[in-house]
Every structure is written in C-alpha cells, then in structure tokens.
Scaffold this active site. Structure first.
Site, mmCIF file in Angstrom:
data_model
loop_
_atom_site.group_PDB
_atom_site.id
_atom_site.type_symbol
_atom_site.label_atom_id
_atom_site.label_comp_id
_atom_site.label_asym_id
_atom_site.label_seq_id
_atom_site.Cartn_x
_atom_site.Cartn_y
_atom_site.Cartn_z
ATOM 1 N N SER A 16 0.845 -1.192 0.000
ATOM 2 C CA SER A 16 0.000 0.000 0.000
ATOM 3 C C SER A 16 0.883 1.245 0.000
ATOM 4 C CB SER A 16 -0.912 -0.001 1.231
ATOM 5 O OG SER A 16 -0.133 0.008 2.412
ATOM 6 N N GLU A 151 -10.770 -7.605 1.965
ATOM 7 C CA GLU A 151 -11.870 -6.637 1.952
ATOM 8 C C GLU A 151 -12.050 -5.993 0.585
ATOM 9 O OE1 GLU A 151 -8.354 -4.321 3.867
ATOM 10 O OE2 GLU A 151 -9.120 -6.370 3.815
ATOM 11 N N LYS A 191 10.226 -9.568 -9.100
ATOM 12 C CA LYS A 191 9.338 -10.681 -8.772
ATOM 13 C C LYS A 191 8.081 -10.242 -8.021
ATOM 14 C CE LYS A 191 8.512 -15.107 -8.981
ATOM 15 N NZ LYS A 191 8.280 -15.761 -10.282
ATOM 16 N N PRO A 192 8.173 -9.343 -7.013
ATOM 17 C CA PRO A 192 6.936 -8.897 -6.356
ATOM 18 C C PRO A 192 5.950 -8.254 -7.331
ATOM 19 C CG PRO A 192 8.846 -8.283 -5.044
ATOM 20 C CD PRO A 192 9.370 -8.765 -6.359
ATOM 21 N N CYS A 378 -8.700 26.784 11.947
ATOM 22 C CA CYS A 378 -9.637 26.025 12.776
ATOM 23 C C CYS A 378 -9.226 26.107 14.251
ATOM 24 C CB CYS A 378 -9.737 24.590 12.278
ATOM 25 S SG CYS A 378 -11.175 23.688 12.942
ATOM 26 N N LEU A 379 -8.584 25.082 14.779
ATOM 27 C CA LEU A 379 -8.089 25.152 16.150
ATOM 28 C C LEU A 379 -7.133 26.327 16.318
ATOM 29 C CD1 LEU A 379 -7.790 24.032 19.002
ATOM 30 C CD2 LEU A 379 -6.078 22.423 18.130
ATOM 31 N N HIS A 503 -11.092 25.810 6.912
ATOM 32 C CA HIS A 503 -9.896 25.100 6.437
ATOM 33 C C HIS A 503 -9.587 25.562 5.010
ATOM 34 C CE1 HIS A 503 -9.167 22.059 9.599
ATOM 35 N NE2 HIS A 503 -10.454 22.213 9.837
ATOM 36 N N GLU A 505 -6.927 25.580 3.415
ATOM 37 C CA GLU A 505 -5.947 24.758 2.707
ATOM 38 C C GLU A 505 -6.595 23.827 1.686
ATOM 39 O OE1 GLU A 505 -6.726 22.426 6.616
ATOM 40 O OE2 GLU A 505 -6.795 24.483 5.866
#
Length: 528
Positions: A16, A151, A191-192, A378-379, A503, A505
C-alpha cells in the site's frame, strides 16, 4: 448513463502507499490538458462509513469536500491536480455501501431475496461509479488497498464485471506496482511486481498500463521483464522512480509511450497542453535569492501526511511568490519561545484533543507579543482567541473541549452539538459563507467583502467574551451572514495575524494558491 463515457480503473499491488492516488490524478491531469472533461473517484474497501473517525497519525489528513464529505487524502490530490471541486459522490467506502444495503434489506426492498456480496454489493459499487461519472468524457476510479486484500475482493470483481456491462472498449485498467532495490545484492527485483500482476490476472483483469514505482531509477530490463511475465505490451509499462515533486509526474506521463494507449482509448489525439505544469516545475526548481522559514506548530510529528493540504498550500504560495520555503516542524507538546523565535512566520493548523494545545496557545501568544506573522486554521483560531483572552486578564480562559471546568469558556461547543463529541459525521462540515468587516486584513487578502470556505469543527468562539478578546489584541473580522458564528479574527496591531475557523488549505491549488497562505508568505518575506 452516457454511452460515450470512458472509464480508467487504477489498482495497486505489492504494497500500500505505492502512489495510486498520484498516478490517477496525474493521468487525469494529462487527459484534462488534452481538452477532455475528467471526473475521478476513490473506492475504498474499508468498512468505515467515511474517513471522519480514522486516526490521522495512521491514515493522514481527513480531506473535506465542499458538500461536507469526510474523505481520504487522495481526494486532495485529485482536487489539486485537476483543479476541480469534488463531492460525496467522489468518495465511496464499503462501510457506507454495506450500511445502505442492510438498511434496504430491513426495509424490505429486496423482496425476501438473499442479500449477497455478488451481485448486490458489486452492483452497488458499479452504480456508485456510474453516478459519479455523469457528465464527463473520462471517469477515473482508484481502488484503495492492494489487489488480493480480502476486503477489496468485491471491488475488484465489480470493476471486472463493469467492462462486460458497459463494453470492454470503454474500460482501461492501470496497475501500479513497486520494484524494490536489494542493497545486499545491488539489484532491482521485479518478482513482487510480477506476482502482483499475476494476482490481478487471476481475478480476470489484464491491465493495459503498468506503472512501475521505485525509489531510484531502475534499468530498462526491469520494464521488459515485467511486460514479458505480466502479459503487458512493453509500450504500456512506465518506469516511474521517485521525483522531487509529484507535480512533475503529468509531464512524465505525457512524454511516455502511454500516450499512444491513452490517445487510442479516448479517441483524442490532441497533444496535452502542459505549459502551466512546465512553468510550475521551473518555479519549483528555481534558485531563490530569498527564503523564509515557516514554523508549523503540530502534534502529529511522525506522519507529515496528517497536514498534507496545509504543507501543499504553503509550498504553492511560496512558488507563486518566487521564494524558497523551509517548513520547520515545531512539536506543540515541547515548544518553547526559542522555537518560535527561530522562524519567520508561525502556522497553527487544525486538530482535536487536548494534547499539544498549550504549545499552540503559546505560539499565538508569542506571535501577538512579537509581531510574528501568524496564520491560524480552525483550532488555530480558537487558540488565538484563548491567547488574547488570557492576555486581557482571564488567566484560565480556555475551550470547554480541553477544560470543561473552565470559568471562562471563550470557546465552547456549538448549540446542537452537545452529546455528539464521539459521533462520526456530525461536525459542522463543508462550505459555509462568511462576511468580512470593511477594511479588514482578510477583506484585503480576499479582495472581496465575503468568502466561502470549507469547515470541520464542533466548537466555536463564545461571543460573550468578545470585549476581553479585543482587549487582548484580537478582533473579529469575519462572521457568518446571520452573525451567530465567528469565522475570522485578526490582530490590528500586528502586521499579519489572521485566523479562520475554516480550512482554507482545501481550496489551495499548486498554480492558484490560497490568498491566506500567500499573505503569510509575503508577511514572512517582509519580516526578514
């Protein structure tokens, strides 16, 4: 469904995080540069309903769309590369589809039939793809995870069946694989990647395009081997080692043999117009006479993807201003005045939870007292008003999110949000408008008297304390149109001290930076 829409499916193998999202976005950018209308979608096999409750330290930032969908960070890549605004339809998670199927079953909509992964879940996936594709010439679908994940099997089967439903000539498959370099033997191992291609073929999909990722350039023999053993034309294999900027990848694709495949598939032979991308690359590589250091006061220090849109927005602003940029990561839990003094500007990003909040308040206090350019998001707005209230004498001023017992709740939970603190999908999400105070700094930056920005928050400034906040050096410069919510604040005595509950961004683009970030970079230059 429009019979002319073409579909490109992007899958990944080996591991991943191999770059499927960047690949999908780059292919889309090239096709858009050919004059085609491009839409794009992320299909994620996670059983979560959305990305709102996923741990940002593990998964990176939660990207928010204009209609309030809490999504995977890949949608941020899509928006930045394609310069479009996406919606809920562009993010499809297995959890939401399964939840809908179960609700339909409970409502008797299946007429007593057995509800199964095939055809019911696969059918729901296909319908989600068709819905998101409407109105485009080409629709790109990234399948999350790695081929072979349990999954993800329903999603792979769904896109295999899809070609039979709409016609194989309207579907193209691209597989992204990784080739490692083994240091002990000093060689690349294909190979992978071969195994990953065999896995995909075992599910009935033979890709026309294979993107081969590697940490450094691999020899051409690797491409030939992958083509031979993967059953792919050699022209369909693109070696794509790491580059210093992901925004150079569209040009790499446009210069490759993949264009013959993409031209034939889309029935569009017009060359992509990538002048703007070339100009961006020049600005990225330019040697700058001036450089600025922006301190990012953060609590997640192990995964920079947690603040991906923020750092991309900073870089885009620096490129636009033709200055060098160093982002200094300041640990909000251990930050000291010395950390704040060694930067040209400070940025406090959004976040949840009490960890590190004292360091963020300290950053806002330092900026107010030392005229250091400051941008709060935000914060970062909430810590700014807490800092101002404390400067005005309210020593225990705080947010009830962090100190429920505070006697001066300058930040408190919004009406209607009580009791929902641990519930997903209930924050104030998506686009909301704000009206600016005349002649304010934000009105100057936006060159307008109003703006619409995306939001993701549950707590809000308590307007009862606005006099004390003003006494501490911070004034309101933007409100919701009905005057009920504080959206922007600034410090008139400072050259640049701006914060927003939104936000911004999420709306910055590499070739069209957001004015708040541009303003921060300009203020940092002036400070130097």
């Amino acid at each position: 469904m429009d019979k002319q829409i073409k579909f490109i499916f992007v899958t990944g193998g080996v591991l991943s995080g191999v770059g499927k999202g960047i690949t999908a976005a780059s292919i889309g950018a090239v096709l858009k540069a050919k004059g085609l209308s491009v839409s794009i979608q992320k299909c994620d096999p996670y059983l979560n309903v959305d990305a709102g409750l996923l741990n940002p330290a593990e998964h990176g930032e939660c990207f928010v769309t204009k209609d309030g969908a809490e999504t995977d960070l890949d949608l941020g890549h899509y928006e930045r590369f394609l310069d479009i605004e996406l919606t809920q339809q562009n993010a499809t998670l297995a959890g939401r589809l399964l939840s809908n199927l179960i609700a339909d079953e409970r409502a008797g909509k299946f007429g007593g039939k057995t509800v199964q992964l095939i055809p019911h879940l696969t059918g729901a996936i296909q319908q989600a793809i068709i819905t998101a594709a409407k109105g485009s010439d080409v629709h790109i679908v990234e399948i999350g995870g790695t081929v072979g994940d349990y999954e993800g099997l329903s999603f792979i089967e769904a896109i295999r069946e899809f070609a039979h439903k709409v016609g194989k000539k309207r579907c193209l498959y691209a597989h992204v694989v990784y080739v490692p370099f083994i240091g002990t033997s000093k060689e690349f191992k294909s190979k992978p990647a071969q195994n990953a291609l065999n896995d995909l073929r075992g599910f009935g999909i033979v890709p026309e395009i294979v993107i081969v990722r590697s940490d450094k350039p691999a020899p051409a023999s690797i491409a030939r081997k992958i083509a031979l053993f993967g059953g792919v034309d050699e022209a369909g294999v693109l070696m794509l080692p790491n580059v210093d900027s992901v925004f150079k990848i569209p040009a790499r694709i446009a210069e490759s043999s993949l264009m013959t495949i993409l031209n034939t598939f889309t029935c569009n032979v017009a060359p992509p117009q990538l002048d703007a991308w070339a100009d961006l690359a020049l600005r990225q590589n330019k040697t700058h006479r001036e450089s600025v250091i922006v301190g990012l006061v953060a609590k997640y220090m192990d995964n920079e993807d947690t603040y991906l849109s923020v750092t991309e927005a900073l870089r885009a602003a620096a490129w636009a201003e033709n200055v060098g940029l160093t982002i200094k990561w300041i640990n909000a839990e251990t930050a000291t005045k010395r950390d704040f003094a060694n930067v040209d500007a400070l940025l406090v990003p959004g976040g949840f939870g009490v960890r590190g909040v004292d360091g963020k308040i300290a950053a806002a206090t330092y900026a107010l007292e030392n005229n250091t350019p400051y941008l709060g998001i935000c914060l970062g707005l909430q810590t700014a008003v807490i800092a101002a209230a404390r400067r005005a004498g309210l020593a225990d001023a705080h947010s009830t999110e962090f100190d429920p017992a505070t006697t001066h709740d300058v930040v408190y939970i919004m009406p209607g949000q009580e009791g929902k603190e641990s519930t997903g999908g209930t924050l104030r999400l998506g686009n909301y408008p704000a009206v600016f105070t005349a002649r304010s700094k934000v009105a100057e930056l936006y060159q307008n008297d109003h703006a619409t920005e995306r939001h993701r928050h549950r707590y809000e400034v308590n307007q009862y304390y606005l006099p004390q906040i003003k006494a501490g050096g911070v004034v309101v410069s933007g409100m919701s149109p009905d005057g009920s919510l504080v959206e922007f604040v600034e410090a008139p005595a400072c050259d640049f001290f701006v914060a927003t509950q939104a936000h911004p961004e999420f709306r910055s683009r590499p070739m069209r930076p957001h004015p708040l970030f541009t303003g921060l970079i300009r203020a940092a230059i002036d400070k130097k």
